[in-house]
Every structure is written in structure tokens, then in C-alpha cells.
Design an enzyme around this catalytic site. Structure first.
Site, mmCIF file in Angstrom:
data_model
loop_
_atom_site.group_PDB
_atom_site.id
_atom_site.type_symbol
_atom_site.label_atom_id
_atom_site.label_comp_id
_atom_site.label_asym_id
_atom_site.label_seq_id
_atom_site.Cartn_x
_atom_site.Cartn_y
_atom_site.Cartn_z
ATOM 1 N N HIS A 39 18.582 0.101 -4.616
ATOM 2 C CA HIS A 39 17.993 -1.183 -4.078
ATOM 3 C C HIS A 39 17.062 -1.904 -4.770
ATOM 4 O O HIS A 39 17.022 -2.948 -5.325
ATOM 5 C CB HIS A 39 17.810 -1.204 -2.602
ATOM 6 C CG HIS A 39 16.993 -0.342 -2.140
ATOM 7 N ND1 HIS A 39 16.896 1.045 -2.786
ATOM 8 C CD2 HIS A 39 15.851 -0.275 -1.218
ATOM 9 C CE1 HIS A 39 15.749 1.686 -2.162
ATOM 10 N NE2 HIS A 39 15.107 0.872 -1.057
ATOM 11 N N PHE A 99 10.651 9.150 -1.751
ATOM 12 C CA PHE A 99 9.733 8.913 -0.731
ATOM 13 C C PHE A 99 10.576 8.247 0.712
ATOM 14 O O PHE A 99 11.804 8.028 0.650
ATOM 15 C CB PHE A 99 8.606 7.798 -1.092
ATOM 16 C CG PHE A 99 9.107 6.524 -1.451
ATOM 17 C CD1 PHE A 99 9.715 6.044 -2.562
ATOM 18 C CD2 PHE A 99 8.974 5.452 -0.276
ATOM 19 C CE1 PHE A 99 10.126 4.587 -2.451
ATOM 20 C CE2 PHE A 99 9.311 4.110 -0.536
ATOM 21 C CZ PHE A 99 10.021 3.744 -1.709
ATOM 22 N N TYR A 138 12.706 7.340 3.633
ATOM 23 C CA TYR A 138 13.731 7.922 4.173
ATOM 24 C C TYR A 138 14.965 8.556 3.172
ATOM 25 O O TYR A 138 15.882 8.973 3.420
ATOM 26 C CB TYR A 138 14.586 6.654 4.740
ATOM 27 C CG TYR A 138 13.990 6.208 6.143
ATOM 28 C CD1 TYR A 138 14.238 6.727 7.317
ATOM 29 C CD2 TYR A 138 13.291 4.971 6.022
ATOM 30 C CE1 TYR A 138 13.809 5.975 8.473
ATOM 31 C CE2 TYR A 138 12.667 4.484 6.999
ATOM 32 C CZ TYR A 138 12.883 4.970 8.471
ATOM 33 O OH TYR A 138 12.433 4.423 9.547
ATOM 34 N N ASP A 152 9.663 -5.875 0.339
ATOM 35 C CA ASP A 152 9.946 -5.706 1.515
ATOM 36 C C ASP A 152 11.267 -5.050 1.578
ATOM 37 O O ASP A 152 12.134 -5.579 0.964
ATOM 38 C CB ASP A 152 9.818 -6.976 2.346
ATOM 39 C CG ASP A 152 9.601 -6.444 4.035
ATOM 40 O OD1 ASP A 152 8.791 -5.765 4.329
ATOM 41 O OD2 ASP A 152 10.759 -6.869 4.854
ATOM 42 N N SER A 153 11.263 -3.830 2.091
ATOM 43 C CA SER A 153 12.432 -3.060 1.847
ATOM 44 C C SER A 153 12.805 -2.350 3.345
ATOM 45 O O SER A 153 11.821 -2.272 3.977
ATOM 46 C CB SER A 153 12.518 -2.310 0.896
ATOM 47 O OG SER A 153 11.306 -1.411 0.700
ATOM 48 N N SER A 178 0.846 -1.285 -0.056
ATOM 49 C CA SER A 178 0.177 0.005 0.168
ATOM 50 C C SER A 178 0.702 1.429 -0.069
ATOM 51 O O SER A 178 0.383 2.484 0.160
ATOM 52 C CB SER A 178 -0.914 -0.031 1.190
ATOM 53 O OG SER A 178 -0.140 -0.414 2.234
ATOM 54 N N ASN A 179 1.978 1.013 -0.231
ATOM 55 C CA ASN A 179 3.155 2.155 -0.352
ATOM 56 C C ASN A 179 3.094 2.927 -1.769
ATOM 57 O O ASN A 179 3.433 2.092 -2.755
ATOM 58 C CB ASN A 179 4.425 1.669 -0.046
ATOM 59 C CG ASN A 179 5.385 2.872 -0.156
ATOM 60 O OD1 ASN A 179 5.356 3.889 -0.861
ATOM 61 N ND2 ASN A 179 6.080 2.760 1.015
ATOM 62 N N ALA A 180 2.619 4.083 -1.924
ATOM 63 C CA ALA A 180 2.437 4.895 -3.120
ATOM 64 C C ALA A 180 3.644 4.922 -4.045
ATOM 65 O O ALA A 180 3.685 4.814 -5.044
ATOM 66 C CB ALA A 180 1.485 5.890 -3.093
ATOM 67 N N GLY A 181 4.758 5.254 -3.101
ATOM 68 C CA GLY A 181 6.092 5.449 -3.665
ATOM 69 C C GLY A 181 6.505 4.248 -4.370
ATOM 70 O O GLY A 181 7.249 4.312 -5.603
#
Ligand SMILES: O=c1nc[nH]c2c1ncn2[C@H]1C[C@H](O)[C@@H](COP(=O)(O)OP(=O)(O)OP(=O)(O)O)O1
Ligand SMILES: [Mg+2]
Length: 205
Positions: free
Chosen positions: A186, A158, A160, A73-74, A13-16
Site C-alpha cells: 500500500h 512492522f 500488522y 495515515d494507514s 513517529s512510526n520508525a517503520g
């Protein structure tokens, strides 16, 4: 013969991430759909490694949609913090995905750490499952080495990115244009490693 277009669900659900992964895929044969389009809620991230969580996310979305799914997953691993926030990067300051709070907590934790000791890396694991019971996931990892700035810099990216510095380009991650971030990040590296296997899997399906 034109290959059929394939729907792939992004188990995030991360738009970035969605913006970056759509750009990175850039392949007319693959349509990347956010899991929210299918009403899929976030999976519980109960794994102890990036690999486990990427798989958990992909399996959850594949099961809910009946479509192939991509999990990402990051996180950011900081040497002076023994690898934290690492797996817990999104939840570092408590609430989920509050980048400003996460960045503030990170800068406070590193307040007395000199530049040379502020080394860190972004890690991204991507996992593709062709269906929820797929016993042979495609998995790839990418790593981006850098260090943590002492104040935010730049307006791009986005998470960090505003406090991550790439010594090789002498630029902050949030100062890079998207195309350059894709080449070196990455996530860009992980996707490049996965790409051929993903296209081959699509051709077979
Ligand atoms: O390129 C990046 N530039 C800056 N920050 C980044 C990047 N890549 C990951 N990150 C940060 C964001 C989040 O704090 C954590 C990932 O946490 P992670 O659980 O994988 O993602 P998330 O919770 O935001 O979305 P979701 O789990 O639905 O995919 O690392
Ligand atoms: Mg998450």
C-alpha cells in the site's frame, strides 16, 4: 545543473514508516527527516478518513517546522470486522502503537472466522503539503489486498505485517524482503503515485 536538495519532514513517529519511506524515496534530491528531529510531537488524529488524518499530520508538522511535510495515515481493514481496525489500527488494543497487543486482539476477534472469509487490505494515504497553508496538497492512496493469518509468521516489516498474508506471492508480509514489500505494498503504491508530482513540486520551489 544539479537540483538543490530539499528537506521534507515526515509527519510521523512510526520508525517503520520512516525506514520504508526513506527507502522508497531513494532520491538524492529529497532528504526525509523525522519530525522528532525538530521536536515535533504527534498531531491529534481526529479525522474520520485516512485522507483527513494524513493532511492533519502533514499540516501540523509543516506548521511546526516551516518545512514541506509528508503525512502517512494507514491501517488494516478486515472484511469480517466490517473494515475494523481501519482508521483506528494503531489504537486497536487501547494503547498507542502496541503491535503485539493489536495483533493478539485481531487474532482473537477472528478466531472462528475460516480462511476464505479472512480477507483484508492495507490502506495508505500519503499527503504532502509544501507549507502549512498550502491549498493544493499532493495526495495519493495505495491498497494491498490479502488476508489475515491465524498465527504470526516472519520477522520483517512492522505493525500488522506478521499476520498479513499476500495470496499473490503466497507469503506473509513479514516474510517478504524489503524491496519486494516496497513494490507491492500500500505504501509503495501510494508513493509511486505521488513521486512525479513531488519531484515536480520540488523543482518549482
Ligand atoms: O506496512 C504496514 N505493515 C504493517 N502494519 C502497518 C503498515 N502500515 C500501517 N500499518 C499499521 C500500523 C499502525 O497500527 C497503523 C497505522 O496507524 P497510523 O496512525 O497511520 O500510524 P502510527 O500511529 O503508527 O504513526 P503516525 O500516526 O505517527 O504516523 O497501521
Ligand atoms: Mg497514528
Amino acid at each position: 545543473m544539479t537540483a538543490a536538495r530539499m528537506k521534507l519532514v515526515l509527519a510521523s513517529s512510526n520508525a517503520g514508516k520512516l525506514v520504508e519511506l526513506r527507502d522508497l524515496l531513494g532520491d538524492a534530491r529529497i532528504e526525509l527527516h523525522a519530525q522528532s528531529e525538530f521536536g515535533v510531537e504527534d498531531a491529534e488524529e481526529t479525522g474520520l478518513t485516512f485522507v483527513e488524518n494524513a493532511l492533519l499530520k502533514a499540516r501540523h508538522a509543516a506548521r511546526a517546522t516551516g518545512l514541506p511535510a509528508l503525512g502517512d495515515d494507514s491501517g488494516l481493514c478486515v472484511d469480517a470486522l466490517d473494515g475494523a481496525p481501519g482508521l483506528y489500527s494503531a489504537r486497536y488494543a487501547g494503547g498507542h502503537g502496541d503491535s503485539a497487543a493489536n495483533i493478539a486482539k485481531l487474532l482473537a476477534a477472528l478466531r472462528d472466522v475460516p480462511e476464505a472469509a479472512r480477507t483484508a487490505r492495507f490502506v495508505c494515504v500519503l499527503a504532502v503539503l509544501r507549507h502549512a497553508e498550502d491549498p493544493q496538497p499532493l495526495i495519493a492512496e495505495g491498497v494491498w489486498e490479502g488476508r489475515i493469518l491465524d498465527a504470526p509468521r516472519g520477522r520483517g516489516g512492522f505493525g500488522y505485517d506478521p499476520v498479513f498474508f499476500d495470496p499473490a506471492r503466497a507469503m506473509g508480509a513479514a516474510e517478504l524482503d524489503a524491496a519486494l514489500k516496497h513494490r507491492i505494498s500500500h505504501r509503495g503504491i501510494a508513493l509511486a503515485r505521488l513521486r512525479d508530482a513531488l519531484l515536480a513540486a520540488i523543482r518549482r520551489s
